[in-house]
Design a protein around this motif. Structure first.
Motif, PDB file in Angstrom:
ATOM      1  N   PHE A   1     -17.021 -29.399   1.278  1.00  0.00           N
ATOM      2  CA  PHE A   1     -15.758 -30.075   0.972  1.00  0.00           C
ATOM      3  C   PHE A   1     -15.791 -30.845  -0.346  1.00  0.00           C
ATOM      4  CE2 PHE A   1     -16.119 -29.699   5.570  1.00  0.00           C
ATOM      5  CZ  PHE A   1     -14.952 -29.030   5.883  1.00  0.00           C
ATOM      6  N   GLY A   2     -16.977 -31.029  -0.908  1.00  0.00           N
ATOM      7  CA  GLY A   2     -17.048 -31.772  -2.165  1.00  0.00           C
ATOM      8  C   GLY A   2     -18.433 -32.347  -2.421  1.00  0.00           C
ATOM      9  N   SER A   3     -18.497 -33.205  -3.452  1.00  0.00           N
ATOM     10  CA  SER A   3     -19.782 -33.783  -3.854  1.00  0.00           C
ATOM     11  C   SER A   3     -19.602 -35.235  -4.285  1.00  0.00           C
ATOM     12  CB  SER A   3     -20.393 -32.993  -5.021  1.00  0.00           C
ATOM     13  OG  SER A   3     -20.537 -31.630  -4.714  1.00  0.00           O
ATOM     14  N   LEU A   4     -20.672 -35.989  -4.105  1.00  0.00           N
ATOM     15  CA  LEU A   4     -20.742 -37.358  -4.590  1.00  0.00           C
ATOM     16  C   LEU A   4     -21.836 -37.398  -5.651  1.00  0.00           C
ATOM     17  CD1 LEU A   4     -19.847 -40.353  -4.260  1.00  0.00           C
ATOM     18  CD2 LEU A   4     -21.649 -40.592  -2.540  1.00  0.00           C
ATOM     19  N   GLY A   5     -21.476 -37.819  -6.877  1.00  0.00           N
ATOM     20  CA  GLY A   5     -22.421 -37.792  -7.985  1.00  0.00           C
ATOM     21  C   GLY A   5     -22.663 -39.162  -8.581  1.00  0.00           C
ATOM     22  N   ARG A   6     -23.782 -39.253  -9.303  1.00  0.00           N
ATOM     23  CA  ARG A   6     -24.171 -40.526  -9.913  1.00  0.00           C
ATOM     24  C   ARG A   6     -24.629 -40.273 -11.345  1.00  0.00           C
ATOM     25  NH1 ARG A   6     -28.729 -42.717  -6.574  1.00  0.00           N
ATOM     26  NH2 ARG A   6     -29.805 -40.905  -7.429  1.00  0.00           N
ATOM     27  N   LYS A   7     -24.262 -41.166 -12.244  1.00  0.00           N
ATOM     28  CA  LYS A   7     -24.734 -41.107 -13.620  1.00  0.00           C
ATOM     29  C   LYS A   7     -25.396 -42.433 -13.973  1.00  0.00           C
ATOM     30  CE  LYS A   7     -23.233 -40.497 -18.440  1.00  0.00           C
ATOM     31  NZ  LYS A   7     -24.232 -39.468 -18.771  1.00  0.00           N
ATOM     32  N   GLN A   8     -26.613 -42.377 -14.461  1.00  0.00           N
ATOM     33  CA  GLN A   8     -27.342 -43.565 -14.881  1.00  0.00           C
ATOM     34  C   GLN A   8     -27.649 -43.457 -16.369  1.00  0.00           C
ATOM     35  OE1 GLN A   8     -30.504 -43.209 -11.703  1.00  0.00           O
ATOM     36  NE2 GLN A   8     -30.216 -45.412 -11.624  1.00  0.00           N
TER      37      GLN A   8
ATOM     38  N   ILE B   1     -16.654 -38.522  -7.859  1.00  0.00           N
ATOM     39  CA  ILE B   1     -16.322 -37.701  -6.700  1.00  0.00           C
ATOM     40  C   ILE B   1     -15.907 -36.322  -7.204  1.00  0.00           C
ATOM     41  CG2 ILE B   1     -13.902 -38.474  -6.627  1.00  0.00           C
ATOM     42  CD1 ILE B   1     -16.167 -37.832  -3.569  1.00  0.00           C
ATOM     43  N   GLY B   2     -16.427 -35.285  -6.550  1.00  0.00           N
ATOM     44  CA  GLY B   2     -16.137 -33.927  -6.992  1.00  0.00           C
ATOM     45  C   GLY B   2     -15.532 -33.077  -5.899  1.00  0.00           C
ATOM     46  N   ASP B   3     -14.714 -32.113  -6.305  1.00  0.00           N
ATOM     47  CA  ASP B   3     -14.125 -31.195  -5.343  1.00  0.00           C
ATOM     48  C   ASP B   3     -15.042 -29.979  -5.151  1.00  0.00           C
ATOM     49  OD1 ASP B   3     -13.794 -29.513  -7.516  1.00  0.00           O
ATOM     50  OD2 ASP B   3     -11.625 -29.731  -7.613  1.00  0.00           O
ATOM     51  N   PRO B   4     -14.699 -29.036  -4.284  1.00  0.00           N
ATOM     52  CA  PRO B   4     -15.573 -27.871  -4.043  1.00  0.00           C
ATOM     53  C   PRO B   4     -15.814 -27.014  -5.289  1.00  0.00           C
ATOM     54  CG  PRO B   4     -13.982 -28.096  -2.270  1.00  0.00           C
ATOM     55  CD  PRO B   4     -13.559 -29.043  -3.346  1.00  0.00           C
ATOM     56  N   TYR B   5     -14.995 -27.207  -6.330  1.00  0.00           N
ATOM     57  CA  TYR B   5     -15.126 -26.411  -7.549  1.00  0.00           C
ATOM     58  C   TYR B   5     -15.844 -27.174  -8.661  1.00  0.00           C
ATOM     59  CZ  TYR B   5     -11.544 -23.978  -4.902  1.00  0.00           C
ATOM     60  OH  TYR B   5     -10.848 -23.348  -3.889  1.00  0.00           O
TER      61      TYR B   5
ATOM     62  N   LYS C   1      -9.937 -45.334  -5.635  1.00  0.00           N
ATOM     63  CA  LYS C   1      -9.004 -44.928  -4.575  1.00  0.00           C
ATOM     64  C   LYS C   1      -8.050 -43.832  -5.055  1.00  0.00           C
ATOM     65  CE  LYS C   1      -5.909 -46.803  -1.037  1.00  0.00           C
ATOM     66  NZ  LYS C   1      -4.762 -45.909  -1.263  1.00  0.00           N
ATOM     67  N   LYS C   2      -7.552 -43.971  -6.262  1.00  0.00           N
ATOM     68  CA  LYS C   2      -6.606 -42.989  -6.793  1.00  0.00           C
ATOM     69  C   LYS C   2      -7.229 -41.595  -6.880  1.00  0.00           C
ATOM     70  CE  LYS C   2      -3.695 -42.060 -10.829  1.00  0.00           C
ATOM     71  NZ  LYS C   2      -3.264 -42.569 -12.174  1.00  0.00           N
ATOM     72  N   ASN C   3      -8.455 -41.514  -7.365  1.00  0.00           N
ATOM     73  CA  ASN C   3      -9.105 -40.214  -7.499  1.00  0.00           C
ATOM     74  C   ASN C   3      -9.581 -39.662  -6.158  1.00  0.00           C
ATOM     75  OD1 ASN C   3      -8.673 -40.041 -10.249  1.00  0.00           O
ATOM     76  ND2 ASN C   3     -10.617 -41.019 -10.775  1.00  0.00           N
ATOM     77  N   LEU C   4      -9.919 -40.547  -5.221  1.00  0.00           N
ATOM     78  CA  LEU C   4     -10.239 -40.085  -3.870  1.00  0.00           C
ATOM     79  C   LEU C   4      -9.020 -39.428  -3.228  1.00  0.00           C
ATOM     80  CD1 LEU C   4     -12.425 -43.036  -2.551  1.00  0.00           C
ATOM     81  CD2 LEU C   4     -13.159 -40.655  -2.738  1.00  0.00           C
ATOM     82  N   GLU C   5      -7.853 -39.993  -3.491  1.00  0.00           N
ATOM     83  CA  GLU C   5      -6.614 -39.412  -2.947  1.00  0.00           C
ATOM     84  C   GLU C   5      -6.326 -38.049  -3.571  1.00  0.00           C
ATOM     85  OE1 GLU C   5      -4.118 -43.501  -1.881  1.00  0.00           O
ATOM     86  OE2 GLU C   5      -3.823 -42.490  -3.814  1.00  0.00           O
ATOM     87  N   LYS C   6      -6.731 -37.868  -4.834  1.00  0.00           N
ATOM     88  CA  LYS C   6      -6.537 -36.567  -5.479  1.00  0.00           C
ATOM     89  C   LYS C   6      -7.454 -35.514  -4.862  1.00  0.00           C
ATOM     90  CE  LYS C   6      -5.099 -38.137 -10.090  1.00  0.00           C
ATOM     91  NZ  LYS C   6      -5.471 -38.160 -11.534  1.00  0.00           N
ATOM     92  N   ILE C   7      -8.722 -35.880  -4.677  1.00  0.00           N
ATOM     93  CA  ILE C   7      -9.700 -34.924  -4.150  1.00  0.00           C
ATOM     94  C   ILE C   7      -9.446 -34.637  -2.674  1.00  0.00           C
ATOM     95  CG2 ILE C   7     -12.146 -34.491  -3.727  1.00  0.00           C
ATOM     96  CD1 ILE C   7     -11.440 -34.384  -6.667  1.00  0.00           C
TER      97      ILE C   7
END
Length: 233
Positions: free
Chosen positions: A118-125, A179-183, A191-197
């Motif tokens: 359903f998607g991915s959770l990513g981190r950038k350091q 936050i990433g989608d399946p693609y 919150k706004k981008n979570l609602e998009k995904i």
């Protein structure tokens, strides 16, 4: 005064260098390479076996590491040089693996924390410059003009890695979450981008955020929210 400043900078660095410091100070008169040693410069203590998978599914094995100061994946060449992938190669990357960690390229490398169908959770350091103090007359430090936005400290191809700085430079390690989608389309997490995904689960998202306090800079809380939206319902 200059000597005292350098002693303080060295103390801060030595105190925090046991793990990746949240703040690094390069004192005036210091050679950058003296402070940004490999154990500070790279995420991993040593280059690790890795795999670069391109979008055409061609794969390459190499000894890889992640550079915390320019946000790039580096590889060790057979001659022992440390090199970065060029822009054309980066744009063609599908996935990079370093040991058990996985990275995708989305206008920069993101380390995948959690993923499923359903998607991915990513981190950038990455370290960013947050303040500079130029050395004035009589070796006195004078504050530079205020810096409102983060400025990256690049050492690509070691172009700035062996310079002697003439100002006190403070850098902080900034962690950003995406936050990433399946693609594999990634957006900064809010919150706004979570609602998009997760547009089909807006009610669940709203319900969760009403019942749970979520700090969008807290990895543990974000992981719990991601699992709830993708696995728990």
């Amino acid at each position: 005064m200059k000597i005292i400043t350098l002693v303080i900078a060295a103390f801060i660095y030595q105190t925090l260098s046991a793990q990746h410091a949240s703040r690094v100070v390069i004192g005036a008169g210091k050679r950058v390479s003296e402070v940004l040693t490999p154990d500070v410069l790279f995420l991993y203590k040593q280059f690790k076996p890795g795999r670069i998978l391109l979008k055409d599914n061609v794969a390459y094995n190499a000894q890889l590491n992640y550079n915390l100061f320019n946000g790039e994946i580096m590889f060790a060449s057979p001659s022992g040089d440390t090199l970065a992938l060029n822009t054309e190669q980066m744009l063609n990357i599908k996935r990079v693996s370093i040991d058990s960690d996985s990275y995708v390229y989305n206008k920069g490398y993101l380390q995948i924390i959690k993923e499923n169908a359903f998607g991915s959770l990513g981190r950038k350091q990455q370290y960013y410059v947050v303040s500079r103090e130029k050395i004035g007359g009589y070796d006195l430090a004078s504050p530079a003009s205020s810096i409102d936005s983060y400025t990256s400290f690049s050492d690509r191809a070691n172009s700035r890695h062996d310079l002697v700085v003439r100002e006190n430079i403070s850098l902080v390690l900034k962690t950003e979450f995406f936050i990433g989608d399946p693609y594999n389309l990634f957006l900064p997490i809010n919150k706004k981008n979570l609602e998009k995904i997760f547009f089909k689960k807006r009610d669940l998202l709203d319900s969760y955020l009403k019942e749970h306090e979520v700090d969008f800079k807290n990895e543990k809380q974000l992981t719990a929210l991601f699992i709830y939206l993708t696995e728990g319902s």
